[in-house]
Design a protein around this motif. Structure first.
Motif, PDB file in Angstrom:
ATOM      1  N   CYS A  47       0.964  -1.350  -0.088  1.00  0.00           N
ATOM      2  CA  CYS A  47       0.174   0.000  -0.060  1.00  0.00           C
ATOM      3  C   CYS A  47       0.875   1.309   0.128  1.00  0.00           C
ATOM      4  CB  CYS A  47      -0.832  -0.099   1.079  1.00  0.00           C
ATOM      5  SG  CYS A  47      -0.113  -0.184   2.797  1.00  0.00           S
ATOM      6  N   LEU A  48       1.751   1.345   1.015  1.00  0.00           N
ATOM      7  CA  LEU A  48       2.646   2.526   1.016  1.00  0.00           C
ATOM      8  C   LEU A  48       3.716   2.635  -0.019  1.00  0.00           C
ATOM      9  CD1 LEU A  48       2.688   3.388   4.621  1.00  0.00           C
ATOM     10  CD2 LEU A  48       1.080   4.134   2.890  1.00  0.00           C
ATOM     11  N   ALA A  49       4.038   1.430  -0.503  1.00  0.00           N
ATOM     12  CA  ALA A  49       4.981   1.537  -1.646  1.00  0.00           C
ATOM     13  C   ALA A  49       4.233   2.201  -3.017  1.00  0.00           C
ATOM     14  CB  ALA A  49       5.526  -0.122  -2.239  1.00  0.00           C
ATOM     15  N   GLU A  50       2.924   1.700  -3.143  1.00  0.00           N
ATOM     16  CA  GLU A  50       2.268   2.568  -4.159  1.00  0.00           C
ATOM     17  C   GLU A  50       2.011   3.900  -3.882  1.00  0.00           C
ATOM     18  OE1 GLU A  50       0.613   1.722  -7.451  1.00  0.00           O
ATOM     19  OE2 GLU A  50       1.911   0.094  -6.764  1.00  0.00           O
ATOM     20  N   TYR A  51       1.728   4.030  -2.543  1.00  0.00           N
ATOM     21  CA  TYR A  51       1.772   5.731  -2.165  1.00  0.00           C
ATOM     22  C   TYR A  51       2.898   6.427  -2.356  1.00  0.00           C
ATOM     23  CZ  TYR A  51       1.384   9.981   0.763  1.00  0.00           C
ATOM     24  OH  TYR A  51       1.153  11.148   0.990  1.00  0.00           O
ATOM     25  N   ASN A  52       4.014   5.883  -2.253  1.00  0.00           N
ATOM     26  CA  ASN A  52       5.445   6.603  -2.409  1.00  0.00           C
ATOM     27  C   ASN A  52       5.651   6.584  -4.080  1.00  0.00           C
ATOM     28  OD1 ASN A  52       6.184   7.539   0.088  1.00  0.00           O
ATOM     29  ND2 ASN A  52       6.812   5.291   0.507  1.00  0.00           N
ATOM     30  N   LYS A  53       5.019   5.795  -4.665  1.00  0.00           N
ATOM     31  CA  LYS A  53       5.098   5.806  -6.152  1.00  0.00           C
ATOM     32  C   LYS A  53       4.381   6.964  -6.841  1.00  0.00           C
ATOM     33  CE  LYS A  53       5.331   1.461  -7.583  1.00  0.00           C
ATOM     34  NZ  LYS A  53       4.657   0.308  -8.097  1.00  0.00           N
ATOM     35  N   LYS A  54       3.098   7.227  -6.098  1.00  0.00           N
ATOM     36  CA  LYS A  54       2.369   8.234  -6.603  1.00  0.00           C
ATOM     37  C   LYS A  54       2.034   9.435  -6.126  1.00  0.00           C
ATOM     38  CE  LYS A  54      -0.752   4.245  -8.069  1.00  0.00           C
ATOM     39  NZ  LYS A  54      -1.981   3.582  -7.691  1.00  0.00           N
ATOM     40  N   GLU A  55       2.447   9.742  -4.816  1.00  0.00           N
ATOM     41  CA  GLU A  55       2.294  10.912  -4.155  1.00  0.00           C
ATOM     42  C   GLU A  55       3.499  11.534  -3.808  1.00  0.00           C
ATOM     43  OE1 GLU A  55      -0.879  11.766  -3.764  1.00  0.00           O
ATOM     44  OE2 GLU A  55      -1.895   9.992  -4.004  1.00  0.00           O
ATOM     45  N   ASP A  56       3.530  12.889  -3.379  1.00  0.00           N
ATOM     46  CA  ASP A  56       4.581  13.594  -3.002  1.00  0.00           C
ATOM     47  C   ASP A  56       5.003  13.268  -1.570  1.00  0.00           C
ATOM     48  OD1 ASP A  56       4.963  15.130  -5.331  1.00  0.00           O
ATOM     49  OD2 ASP A  56       3.764  16.650  -4.576  1.00  0.00           O
ATOM     50  N   PRO A  57       6.023  13.243  -1.048  1.00  0.00           N
ATOM     51  CA  PRO A  57       6.750  12.730   0.291  1.00  0.00           C
ATOM     52  C   PRO A  57       6.219  13.725   1.252  1.00  0.00           C
ATOM     53  CG  PRO A  57       8.542  13.650  -1.098  1.00  0.00           C
ATOM     54  CD  PRO A  57       7.386  13.684  -2.050  1.00  0.00           C
ATOM     55  N   ILE A  58       5.796  13.461   2.687  1.00  0.00           N
ATOM     56  CA  ILE A  58       5.743  14.477   3.447  1.00  0.00           C
ATOM     57  C   ILE A  58       6.939  14.830   4.159  1.00  0.00           C
ATOM     58  CG2 ILE A  58       3.616  12.785   4.264  1.00  0.00           C
ATOM     59  CD1 ILE A  58       5.631  12.034   6.686  1.00  0.00           C
ATOM     60  N   ASP A  59       6.761  16.114   4.530  1.00  0.00           N
ATOM     61  CA  ASP A  59       8.113  16.645   5.141  1.00  0.00           C
ATOM     62  C   ASP A  59       8.320  16.369   6.729  1.00  0.00           C
ATOM     63  OD1 ASP A  59       8.506  18.904   3.101  1.00  0.00           O
ATOM     64  OD2 ASP A  59       6.294  19.076   3.593  1.00  0.00           O
ATOM     65  N   LEU A  60       7.344  15.780   7.509  1.00  0.00           N
ATOM     66  CA  LEU A  60       7.839  15.195   8.842  1.00  0.00           C
ATOM     67  C   LEU A  60       6.337  14.551   9.380  1.00  0.00           C
ATOM     68  CD1 LEU A  60       7.534  18.150  11.602  1.00  0.00           C
ATOM     69  CD2 LEU A  60       6.553  18.244   9.225  1.00  0.00           C
ATOM     70  N   GLY A  61       6.475  13.472  10.337  1.00  0.00           N
ATOM     71  CA  GLY A  61       5.177  13.099  10.620  1.00  0.00           C
ATOM     72  C   GLY A  61       5.510  11.819  11.703  1.00  0.00           C
ATOM     73  N   ILE A  62       4.450  11.271  11.831  1.00  0.00           N
ATOM     74  CA  ILE A  62       4.168  10.328  12.919  1.00  0.00           C
ATOM     75  C   ILE A  62       3.662   9.163  12.558  1.00  0.00           C
ATOM     76  CG2 ILE A  62       4.492  11.674  14.997  1.00  0.00           C
ATOM     77  CD1 ILE A  62       1.487  11.344  15.599  1.00  0.00           C
ATOM     78  N   ALA A  63       3.932   7.836  13.063  1.00  0.00           N
ATOM     79  CA  ALA A  63       3.233   6.734  12.741  1.00  0.00           C
ATOM     80  C   ALA A  63       2.698   6.125  14.051  1.00  0.00           C
ATOM     81  CB  ALA A  63       3.920   5.570  12.242  1.00  0.00           C
ATOM     82  N   PRO A  64       1.580   6.267  14.625  1.00  0.00           N
ATOM     83  CA  PRO A  64       1.157   5.630  15.718  1.00  0.00           C
ATOM     84  C   PRO A  64       0.953   4.360  15.646  1.00  0.00           C
ATOM     85  CG  PRO A  64      -0.797   7.165  14.522  1.00  0.00           C
ATOM     86  CD  PRO A  64       0.336   6.966  13.804  1.00  0.00           C
ATOM     87  N   ASP A  65       1.721   3.427  15.539  1.00  0.00           N
ATOM     88  CA  ASP A  65       1.524   2.105  15.542  1.00  0.00           C
ATOM     89  C   ASP A  65       2.494   1.223  16.512  1.00  0.00           C
ATOM     90  OD1 ASP A  65       0.279  -0.274  14.802  1.00  0.00           O
ATOM     91  OD2 ASP A  65       1.480  -0.159  12.689  1.00  0.00           O
ATOM     92  N   ALA A  66       3.003   1.879  17.583  1.00  0.00           N
ATOM     93  CA  ALA A  66       3.774   1.055  18.339  1.00  0.00           C
ATOM     94  C   ALA A  66       3.723   1.769  19.820  1.00  0.00           C
ATOM     95  CB  ALA A  66       5.321   1.236  17.700  1.00  0.00           C
ATOM     96  N   ASP A  67       4.867   2.019  20.396  1.00  0.00           N
ATOM     97  CA  ASP A  67       4.681   2.424  21.975  1.00  0.00           C
ATOM     98  C   ASP A  67       5.129   3.862  21.964  1.00  0.00           C
ATOM     99  OD1 ASP A  67       3.776  -0.005  22.656  1.00  0.00           O
ATOM    100  OD2 ASP A  67       5.872  -0.708  22.883  1.00  0.00           O
ATOM    101  N   PHE A  68       4.520   4.582  23.086  1.00  0.00           N
ATOM    102  CA  PHE A  68       5.159   5.731  23.614  1.00  0.00           C
ATOM    103  C   PHE A  68       6.505   5.495  24.378  1.00  0.00           C
ATOM    104  CE2 PHE A  68       0.670   7.422  23.224  1.00  0.00           C
ATOM    105  CZ  PHE A  68       0.841   8.409  22.174  1.00  0.00           C
ATOM    106  N   PRO A  69       7.545   6.257  24.286  1.00  0.00           N
ATOM    107  CA  PRO A  69       7.509   7.693  23.923  1.00  0.00           C
ATOM    108  C   PRO A  69       7.465   7.477  22.187  1.00  0.00           C
ATOM    109  CG  PRO A  69       9.450   7.158  25.176  1.00  0.00           C
ATOM    110  CD  PRO A  69       8.587   6.010  25.687  1.00  0.00           C
ATOM    111  N   LEU A  70       8.775   7.386  22.010  1.00  0.00           N
ATOM    112  CA  LEU A  70       8.792   7.076  20.386  1.00  0.00           C
ATOM    113  C   LEU A  70       9.989   6.205  19.932  1.00  0.00           C
ATOM    114  CD1 LEU A  70      11.380   8.912  19.601  1.00  0.00           C
ATOM    115  CD2 LEU A  70       9.634  10.808  19.929  1.00  0.00           C
ATOM    116  N   ILE A  71      10.058   5.727  18.598  1.00  0.00           N
ATOM    117  CA  ILE A  71      11.190   5.131  18.083  1.00  0.00           C
ATOM    118  C   ILE A  71      11.801   5.989  17.062  1.00  0.00           C
ATOM    119  CG2 ILE A  71      11.741   2.930  17.020  1.00  0.00           C
ATOM    120  CD1 ILE A  71       9.143   1.558  17.940  1.00  0.00           C
TER     121      ILE A  71
END
Ligand SMILES: [Zn+2]
Length: 444
Positions: A156-180
């Motif tokens: 899904c995101l391989a396709e996203y990166n093929k078709k869309e502009d990259p973000i400048d910064l961000g978060i993936a809320p899919d693990a534990d706080f505080p952060l990785i």
């Protein structure tokens, strides 16, 4: 600090969470415009409808790989990356509730996806909504990106990166706080060498685990068993075969495991000294950092290389091993691969690429990490938890300048991929507060 999350906001988030938990969205056969089956597609459609109703501008990839919801304007894009697919419920007997229905019980929200990753994704959507409700305007474009193939191959995101502009910064809320902030590079490969007419072996295993057992039913069993005992390797001999016992762990923790395939190969190399690949494995030895082959490969951020050999197949035509390497973030990938290729050459072995996922690394002194850490500490009072590194993989590494951030607190019990998956309302509330404050600090 302003209070962004109210009971009303959380209740609305839970109601909408119920709509997506109510859709079983594990991977199935592809359908037209639903590359991962009808479940992930239906959950994607549903979450986009929810976001649309909250005022986001939404887009769905015409081929159905991903979707996103935008709000706010600015030169930069702040991405929030989640996923709408999930693993199947598994054994239904093990569940006390219906897995594909959100059930609230004793202050907890039960259902597949409540922790991974529908709950955190919905919490982030409503954190953005809560800031808007206070009348603030964003100074960046906020884009919530919904993947549909996180649990399998990230197509899904391989396709996203093929078709869309990259973000400048961000978060993936899919693990534990505080952060990785750092995840090692992930390289899966084959080592292919000469075959043997003397010895046939077929020890097949998954790439990403240290094999915890290896069965030998070939010739010269008594000698092989004696060799195993000679090395003090744990093994049993019965009914015409030998079972070598190791300790299975995830490949990212390979040095903590005991590799039964390598142990068997070391013993076999004593009995079959002419089989070249066995000499290689003997010299590689039981060091899952690959030191005997490559020397010390490490950096000051993410530690040492891990090198797991998970399978060994020998036919008259060829010998073949699967390897899984977790590469420190500062180590140059191409140089390392050349080093591996050169080092195995003297055994007549060739290196073959299978799959590579680049590392994640956002320095701890970056604005993004500093702001997220400060926000987490201000809202939890937890100043002991440090930004983490991982040998595992989150969607954060598919995006530019992105870290894994939440949604589980260090005190949240982990139910991801398990029966009775649930997330307490209190922990969800805390995650929503942290998301809202962090987005406020970074984007208002
Ligand atoms: Zn996940």
């Amino acid at each position: 600090m302003e209070k962004f999350i109210t009971d009303e906001i959380q209740d609305a988030a839970i109601k909408d969470l119920g709509k997506i938990v109510g859709i079983a969205s594990y991977n199935e056969d592809a359908q037209p415009n639903a590359p991962f089956g009808k479940g992930p597609k239906a959950a994607l459609d549903q979450v986009l409808e929810i976001a649309e109703n909250l005022g986001f501008k939404t887009f769905e990839d015409p081929e159905g790989y991903y979707g996103y919801a935008d709000i706010g304007e600015g030169d930069q894009t702040f991405g929030i990356v989640g996923h709408m697919d999930e693993v199947p419920a598994g054994n239904l007997e093990a569940w006390d509730v219906e897995p594909y229905q959100l059930t609230e019980k004793d202050g907890k929200l039960y259902g597949r996806g409540t922790q991974d990753d529908k709950g955190p994704t919905m919490s982030a959507i409503y954190a953005v909504k809560a800031i808007l409700d206070k009348g603030y305007k964003f100074n960046k474009k906020i884009r919530i990106i919904f993947g549909t193939d996180e649990e399998i191959l990230w197509r899904c995101l391989a396709e996203y990166n093929k078709k869309e502009d990259p973000i400048d910064l961000g978060i993936a809320p899919d693990a534990d706080f505080p952060l990785i902030y750092a995840e090692k590079g992930l390289q899966q490969s084959y080592l292919v060498g000469p075959g043997s007419t003397e010895l046939n072996l077929d020890l097949e295993n998954a790439f990403n685990a240290v094999p915890g057992k290896a069965i030998y039913d070939g010739p010269k069993q008594d000698e092989v068993f004696a060799a195993l005992k000679n090395h003090n390797f744990d093994a049993d001999q019965k009914d015409g075969s030998i079972e070598v016992h190791g300790k299975s762990v995830h490949a990212m923790n390979a040095p903590e495991g005991v590799n039964a395939v390598v142990r068997l190969a070391i013993a076999l190399s004593d009995v079959f000294p002419d089989v070249k690949v066995l000499q290689f494995l003997k010299e590689f030895g039981e060091d899952a950092n690959g030191t005997n082959l490559l020397g010390d490969v490490s950096d000051d951020v993410s530690g040492r290389l891990t090198f797991n050999i998970s399978s060994l197949k020998i036919t008259p035509e060829e010998s073949r091993m699967q390897i899984d390497m977790r590469i420190p973030v500062k180590v140059d990938h191409d140089e390392l691969i050349k080093h591996v290729s050169d080092s195995v050459e003297k055994y007549g072995i060739k290196y073959e690429n299978y799959d590579y996922v680049a590392p994640l690394y956002v320095p701890t002194d970056s604005e993004l990490v500093k702001t997220l850490m400060q926000t987490y500490q201000d809202l939890t009072g937890d100043t002991k938890s440090e930004p983490a590194i991982s040998g595992g993989a989150t969607f954060a590494r598919t995006m530019n300048n992105c870290v894994a951030f939440g949604g589980m607190l260090p005190t949240t019990p982990n139910y991801m991929h398990q029966a009775n998956e649930n997330w307490s309302k209190a922990d969800m509330r805390k995650a929503m507060e942290i998301f809202a404050e962090a987005i406020y600090r970074l984007c208002v």
